[in-house]
Design a protein around this motif. Structure first.
Motif, PDB file in Angstrom:
ATOM      1  N   ASN A  10      34.822  44.773  37.529  1.00 26.59           N
ATOM      2  CA  ASN A  10      34.085  43.628  38.070  1.00 26.59           C
ATOM      3  C   ASN A  10      33.963  42.501  37.044  1.00 26.59           C
ATOM      4  N   GLY A  12      35.313  39.615  34.821  1.00 26.27           N
ATOM      5  CA  GLY A  12      36.460  38.708  34.806  1.00 26.27           C
ATOM      6  C   GLY A  12      37.145  38.740  33.457  1.00 26.27           C
ATOM      7  N   ARG A  13      38.442  38.983  33.479  1.00 27.10           N
ATOM      8  CA  ARG A  13      39.229  39.008  32.240  1.00 27.10           C
ATOM      9  C   ARG A  13      39.617  37.572  31.896  1.00 27.10           C
ATOM     10  N   SER A  21      39.575  32.915  34.566  1.00 28.41           N
ATOM     11  CA  SER A  21      39.308  34.346  34.489  1.00 28.41           C
ATOM     12  C   SER A  21      39.528  34.963  35.862  1.00 28.41           C
ATOM     13  N   ALA A  22      39.737  36.267  35.866  1.00 24.62           N
ATOM     14  CA  ALA A  22      39.902  37.009  37.119  1.00 24.62           C
ATOM     15  C   ALA A  22      39.666  38.483  36.854  1.00 24.62           C
ATOM     16  N   ALA A  23      39.295  39.202  37.906  1.00 25.94           N
ATOM     17  CA  ALA A  23      39.135  40.656  37.828  1.00 25.94           C
ATOM     18  C   ALA A  23      40.517  41.280  37.957  1.00 25.94           C
ATOM     19  N   SER A 103      35.729  32.316  44.227  1.00 29.33           N
ATOM     20  CA  SER A 103      35.048  31.785  43.046  1.00 29.33           C
ATOM     21  C   SER A 103      35.672  30.456  42.626  1.00 29.33           C
ATOM     22  N   LEU A 182      41.010  40.333  43.014  1.00 27.65           N
ATOM     23  CA  LEU A 182      41.455  39.426  41.956  1.00 27.65           C
ATOM     24  C   LEU A 182      41.389  37.984  42.450  1.00 27.65           C
ATOM     25  N   SER A 185      37.861  36.652  42.793  1.00 29.40           N
ATOM     26  CA  SER A 185      37.164  36.507  41.510  1.00 29.40           C
ATOM     27  C   SER A 185      37.768  35.408  40.632  1.00 29.40           C
ATOM     28  N   PHE A 186      38.943  34.921  40.984  1.00 32.74           N
ATOM     29  CA  PHE A 186      39.670  33.947  40.162  1.00 32.74           C
ATOM     30  C   PHE A 186      38.800  32.704  39.977  1.00 32.74           C
TER      31      PHE A 186
END
Length: 195
Positions: A10, A12-13, A21-23, A103, A182, A185-186
């Motif tokens: 969960n 975000g990278r 960022s995104a998961a 997001s 992904l 969450s982006f």
């Protein structure tokens, strides 16, 4: 508490130096740690399957409208994959992603295209059938189309170098639901990344 998306962190990278960022799904290897990647790309591979996720910052294609922009980029990917022969690629669905579920609030529109391409790896003669899940975020204010591609092999030719990797399937592969997590969450943190 266990959730349905147990394949996806969960958190975000950070991508592109933290500008986005995104998961990213679990078991993802950052390909830039293995080889040189162009500055406009982030590439991840599943550590036990032949799946990959590629995030690209591309020039905004203002000659095509929204849904057709997803098709345009799919055909561009098909060209890179040498899948332009008749029957080499097929679009199955193109759907709009509602901004309320994303997001990435800065995009004018977002699209999810699903199709298939017959792809050979490393210029091999054998072809693998790959399901392509393509997410497109349109950012005309930054002259950018952000393309997120999930390559999910459907069938691997026995002669392909990928057949060896598929034989050692120890962990669960990524799913289309992981990819949708992904996409949802982006997020954009620094528009300066678009130059």
């Amino acid at each position: 508490m266990q959730t349905n998306s147990h394949h996806v962190s969960n958190v975000g990278r950070p991508l592109f130096g933290g500008a986005l960022s995104a998961a990213i799904p679990n078991c993802a290897k950052d390909v830039s740690e293995l080889r040189e990647i162009p500055d406009n790309q982030e590439v991840f591979v599943h550590s036990h399957t032949d799946q990959s996720i590629i995030i690209e910052l591309l020039e905004f294609q203002n000659q095509v409208d929204n849904e057709n922009a997803a098709r345009y980029h799919f055909e561009d990917v098909a060209g890179s994959n040498k899948a332009l022969d008749p029957g080499g690629s097929e679009v199955r669905t193109v759907v709009a992603l509602p901004n309320s579920e994303l997001s990435m609030s800065d995009c004018s529109s977002a699209w999810l295209l699903t199709g298939t391409q017959c792809v050979s790896k490393f210029n091999e003669q054998s072809k693998n059938v790959v399901t392509i899940h393509l997410g497109l975020f349109r950012l005309p204010q930054y002259s950018t189309d952000v393309l997120v591609t999930f390559n999910d092999p459907l069938s691997i030719s026995p002669e392909s170098s990928s057949a060896v990797a598929m034989g050692m399937l120890a962990t669960e592969p990524w799913t289309p639901q992981d990819f949708q997590c992904l996409l949802k969450s982006f997020a954009l943190h620094d528009p300066g990344v678009f130059g």
